[in-house]
Design a protein around this motif. Structure first.
Motif, PDB file in Angstrom:
ATOM      1  N   VAL A 345      38.112 -47.494  19.060  1.00  0.00           N
ATOM      2  CA  VAL A 345      36.660 -47.684  18.950  1.00  0.00           C
ATOM      3  C   VAL A 345      36.257 -49.031  19.535  1.00  0.00           C
ATOM      4  CG1 VAL A 345      34.741 -47.928  17.331  1.00  0.00           C
ATOM      5  CG2 VAL A 345      36.500 -46.189  16.932  1.00  0.00           C
ATOM      6  N   GLY A 346      37.026 -50.062  19.224  1.00  0.00           N
ATOM      7  CA  GLY A 346      36.712 -51.401  19.725  1.00  0.00           C
ATOM      8  C   GLY A 346      36.668 -51.461  21.234  1.00  0.00           C
ATOM      9  N   GLY A 347      37.585 -50.738  21.898  1.00  0.00           N
ATOM     10  CA  GLY A 347      37.579 -50.723  23.357  1.00  0.00           C
ATOM     11  C   GLY A 347      36.322 -50.101  23.928  1.00  0.00           C
ATOM     12  N   ARG A 348      35.730 -49.159  23.210  1.00  0.00           N
ATOM     13  CA  ARG A 348      34.514 -48.485  23.684  1.00  0.00           C
ATOM     14  C   ARG A 348      33.263 -49.342  23.527  1.00  0.00           C
ATOM     15  NH1 ARG A 348      34.734 -42.826  24.260  1.00  0.00           N
ATOM     16  NH2 ARG A 348      36.795 -41.934  23.857  1.00  0.00           N
ATOM     17  N   ILE A 349      33.241 -50.217  22.513  1.00  0.00           N
ATOM     18  CA  ILE A 349      32.001 -50.943  22.209  1.00  0.00           C
ATOM     19  C   ILE A 349      32.069 -52.424  22.550  1.00  0.00           C
ATOM     20  CG2 ILE A 349      31.410 -49.310  20.394  1.00  0.00           C
ATOM     21  CD1 ILE A 349      32.338 -51.314  18.321  1.00  0.00           C
ATOM     22  N   VAL A 350      33.223 -52.890  23.074  1.00  0.00           N
ATOM     23  CA  VAL A 350      33.367 -54.323  23.315  1.00  0.00           C
ATOM     24  C   VAL A 350      32.372 -54.826  24.355  1.00  0.00           C
ATOM     25  CG1 VAL A 350      35.198 -53.956  25.033  1.00  0.00           C
ATOM     26  CG2 VAL A 350      35.006 -56.156  23.877  1.00  0.00           C
ATOM     27  N   ASN A 351      32.041 -54.008  25.357  1.00  0.00           N
ATOM     28  CA  ASN A 351      31.094 -54.463  26.383  1.00  0.00           C
ATOM     29  C   ASN A 351      29.689 -54.621  25.825  1.00  0.00           C
ATOM     30  OD1 ASN A 351      32.969 -54.608  28.484  1.00  0.00           O
ATOM     31  ND2 ASN A 351      32.791 -52.424  28.926  1.00  0.00           N
ATOM     32  N   ARG A 352      29.405 -53.947  24.716  1.00  0.00           N
ATOM     33  CA  ARG A 352      28.085 -54.069  24.102  1.00  0.00           C
ATOM     34  C   ARG A 352      27.986 -55.301  23.207  1.00  0.00           C
ATOM     35  NH1 ARG A 352      26.648 -49.299  20.241  1.00  0.00           N
ATOM     36  NH2 ARG A 352      27.545 -48.188  22.043  1.00  0.00           N
ATOM     37  N   PHE A 353      29.070 -55.622  22.495  1.00  0.00           N
ATOM     38  CA  PHE A 353      29.002 -56.689  21.493  1.00  0.00           C
ATOM     39  C   PHE A 353      29.720 -57.976  21.917  1.00  0.00           C
ATOM     40  CE2 PHE A 353      28.511 -52.741  19.040  1.00  0.00           C
ATOM     41  CZ  PHE A 353      27.321 -53.019  18.378  1.00  0.00           C
ATOM     42  N   GLY A 354      30.691 -57.883  22.800  1.00  0.00           N
ATOM     43  CA  GLY A 354      31.365 -59.085  23.283  1.00  0.00           C
ATOM     44  C   GLY A 354      32.217 -59.753  22.207  1.00  0.00           C
ATOM     45  N   ARG A 355      32.345 -61.088  22.323  1.00  0.00           N
ATOM     46  CA  ARG A 355      33.222 -61.840  21.424  1.00  0.00           C
ATOM     47  C   ARG A 355      32.809 -61.751  19.950  1.00  0.00           C
ATOM     48  NH1 ARG A 355      38.084 -63.160  23.154  1.00  0.00           N
ATOM     49  NH2 ARG A 355      37.348 -64.390  24.920  1.00  0.00           N
ATOM     50  N   PRO A 356      31.519 -61.590  19.599  1.00  0.00           N
ATOM     51  CA  PRO A 356      31.194 -61.412  18.177  1.00  0.00           C
ATOM     52  C   PRO A 356      31.934 -60.251  17.522  1.00  0.00           C
ATOM     53  CG  PRO A 356      29.201 -61.942  19.379  1.00  0.00           C
ATOM     54  CD  PRO A 356      30.285 -61.753  20.406  1.00  0.00           C
ATOM     55  N   LEU A 357      32.273 -59.215  18.290  1.00  0.00           N
ATOM     56  CA  LEU A 357      33.047 -58.107  17.736  1.00  0.00           C
ATOM     57  C   LEU A 357      34.432 -58.595  17.302  1.00  0.00           C
ATOM     58  CD1 LEU A 357      33.359 -55.036  17.215  1.00  0.00           C
ATOM     59  CD2 LEU A 357      34.231 -54.844  19.561  1.00  0.00           C
ATOM     60  N   VAL A 358      35.050 -59.465  18.117  1.00  0.00           N
ATOM     61  CA  VAL A 358      36.358 -60.023  17.775  1.00  0.00           C
ATOM     62  C   VAL A 358      36.251 -60.879  16.515  1.00  0.00           C
ATOM     63  CG1 VAL A 358      38.240 -61.505  18.580  1.00  0.00           C
ATOM     64  CG2 VAL A 358      37.070 -59.976  20.186  1.00  0.00           C
ATOM     65  N   ALA A 359      35.187 -61.681  16.434  1.00  0.00           N
ATOM     66  CA  ALA A 359      34.994 -62.521  15.250  1.00  0.00           C
ATOM     67  C   ALA A 359      34.815 -61.671  13.993  1.00  0.00           C
ATOM     68  CB  ALA A 359      33.777 -63.428  15.454  1.00  0.00           C
ATOM     69  N   PHE A 360      34.064 -60.582  14.119  1.00  0.00           N
ATOM     70  CA  PHE A 360      33.876 -59.686  12.977  1.00  0.00           C
ATOM     71  C   PHE A 360      35.216 -59.082  12.551  1.00  0.00           C
ATOM     72  CE2 PHE A 360      32.942 -55.374  11.326  1.00  0.00           C
ATOM     73  CZ  PHE A 360      32.172 -55.728  10.221  1.00  0.00           C
ATOM     74  N   GLY A 361      36.016 -58.662  13.528  1.00  0.00           N
ATOM     75  CA  GLY A 361      37.334 -58.113  13.216  1.00  0.00           C
ATOM     76  C   GLY A 361      38.221 -59.129  12.522  1.00  0.00           C
ATOM     77  N   LEU A 362      38.188 -60.373  12.980  1.00  0.00           N
ATOM     78  CA  LEU A 362      38.991 -61.425  12.344  1.00  0.00           C
ATOM     79  C   LEU A 362      38.546 -61.660  10.901  1.00  0.00           C
ATOM     80  CD1 LEU A 362      39.242 -63.893  15.352  1.00  0.00           C
ATOM     81  CD2 LEU A 362      41.189 -62.856  14.162  1.00  0.00           C
TER      82      LEU A 362
END
Length: 493
Positions: A345-362
């Motif tokens: 799922v993360g690979g599909r939405i990373v272009n929409r959310f960018g680095r904040p997605l990584v921060a949320f995951g962390l």
């Protein structure tokens, strides 16, 4: 639109047409799964190896650490070789060698034989793995590239977490005396099936530059001086971590500043080599891109934290609570399931959310790890595998939103011609992080276990808190990238 058209034409020129790209990716991910699985699957097989060939404690340590050492050693040179010549040829070489060395390891009759086979197996894995990220950069663009990296992230997360379960199943099926051999033999049918598919589906090398000038330039493209310096620095840096348990003298840590000195010489060499018109092994200009430099650092810190969890959890369950290898593997499954699903799922939405997605995951990982420590504090009996299931699932979901999105973002601005070596640097950081994290978290874990008469729950809790601290450092790096991007946007406006 013009850039997309050019990228599509390039993909077609390289033989990676749309109807073949996803099957080609499946081939890459299958081979990558095998090599990464062999990092974690051997953990639960160590008692069986000790029984089967009467291996010493030092030999068992080298069965684990030797693979990681040689794996990390060849990542960047192998990635650069694929960039310069043919990724397909390098991939096929690595896959064939990995299959052969798996058979060699499974047939080992003594400790020296097995350790030697594992060293060669690590070389083979290090040759193969950086080609995968290179192929993804070459075959996919835009949102499709994010999806492809999402599947790669799922492969990384699942292979790391499912290794103990698969190892436990094999040992349960074939017995404690010979079961360890099938931990290696399981690679044979996979490798033999994937080899012809890889030859048929993977794109061939790009067109070569013609003329004497092109031939002369290609001669120096592999930068042998840089290969030797980076290899020496990587080995010297990894040795005190992978041998942390075996080398008791604190003098081993003097190798760390020595390694940093060698790596500083490597940086100087690369700059000098580039000034003289050569092609450096690592394009240091990539680190001036915030997405790449901070992404590599984030990956190093995160792998230092999350990989160590499986190491200490397996030790706690098998040695502290006398779980079987299969029971210990099943206890890790919630993390594996969460990581695999969320990575796709993360690979599909990373272009929409960018680095904040990584921060949320962390953030999810940190909450999940703290919940795991609390579960072990509240339940120290044999039902602890059930008590930790929910927080490990949460941590796994978070991990899936870290690994593949971070890889996509880190490599997003890397030219395709540098994709293999840039991916090799990223994966080297992951291997260094894993080795350093296991050494640091393991040291904290064992100090607590040994200080109060086998305090296994206390050691595990302290180890998890250490891993959580490393994940928090990775979160800080993600926030720096996010804030830096916003400040850059503000300055631009």
């Amino acid at each position: 639109m013009e850039r997309a058209d050019v990228a599509q034409k390039r993909a077609e020129r390289d033989g990676a047409r749309g109807d073949r790209r996803w099957p080609a990716l499946a081939v890459c991910l299958t081979a990558s799964f095998m090599t990464l699985l062999d990092i974690s699957i051997v953990n639960v097989a160590l008692p069986s190896i000790k029984t089967g060939i009467d291996a010493s404690q030092s030999g068992l340590q080298w069965v684990l650490s030797g693979y990681a050492l040689t794996f990390g050693l060849v990542l960047v040179p192998a990635g650069r070789t694929g960039d310069v010549h043919s990724r397909r040829a390098v991939f096929l070489t690595g896959l064939a060698l990995f299959t052969a060395t798996s058979a060699l390891a499974g047939a080992a009759q003594n400790e020296g034989w097995l350790v030697g086979a594992r060293l060669l197996q690590g070389v083979a894995g290090g040759i193969l793995v950086p080609q995968v990220s290179g192929f993804i950069q070459q075959m996919f663009q835009g949102a499709e590239r994010g999806r492809a990296f999402g599947l790669l992230g799922a492969t990384i997360g699942v292979s790391t977490a499912v290794g103990p379960l698969l190892g436990g199943l094999l040992i349960e099926a074939f017995g404690a005396h010979e079961g360890w051999r099938w931990v290696f033999y399981v690679n044979l049918p996979i490798g033999l099936a994937v080899l012809p598919l890889a030859h048929r589906l993977l794109p061939g090398p790009p067109k070569k530059e013609g003329g004497a000038e092109g031939r002369e330039r290609r001669k120096g493209d592999l930068d042998p001086g840089g290969v030797l310096l980076l290899g020496a620095g990587t080995v010297v840096l990894l040795l005190p971590f992978v041998q942390e348990e075996q080398w008791s003298s604190p003098l081993k840590w003097l190798l760390v500043p020595l390694a940093l000195l060698v790596l500083a010489v490597f940086v100087g060499w690369e700059r000098r080599h580039a000034r003289r018109g050569g092609e450096p092994l690592v394009d240091l200009g990539l680190f001036r891109q915030r997405s790449y430099g901070l992404g590599v650092l984030l990956s190093l810190l995160y792998f230092a934290g999350f990989t160590a969890i499986f190491f200490i959890l397996t030790l706690y369950l098998q040695n502290g609570l006398h779980y079987s290898a299969l029971e210990a593997g099943l206890s890790v499954m919630p993390f594996a399931l969460g990581s695999g699903g969320a990575a796709a799922v993360g690979g599909r939405i990373v272009n929409r959310f960018g680095r904040p997605l990584v921060a949320f995951g962390l953030g999810m990982v940190i909450v999940g790890l703290l919940g795991t420590a609390l579960a072990v504090h509240l339940d120290t009996g044999r039902t602890v595998g059930w008590a930790t299931a929910a927080p490990l699932l949460l941590a796994g979901l978070g991990s899936g939103l870290v690994i593949s999105p971070n890889q996509t973002l880190t490599l997003s601005e890397v030219p395709v011609a540098r994709a293999g070596s840039a991916g090799g640097v990223l994966q080297t950081a992951q291997r260094i992080g894993s080795a350093a994290g296991i050494a640091a978290v393991g040291s904290v874990f064992f100090s607590k276990v040994n200080s109060r008469g086998a305090d296994w729950p206390g050691g595990f809790q302290l180890g998890v808190l250490t891993s959580t601290g490393l994940a928090a450092l990775a979160l800080a790096v993600a926030l720096i990238d996010i804030l830096g991007g916003r400040n850059g946007d503000a300055d631009a406006s």
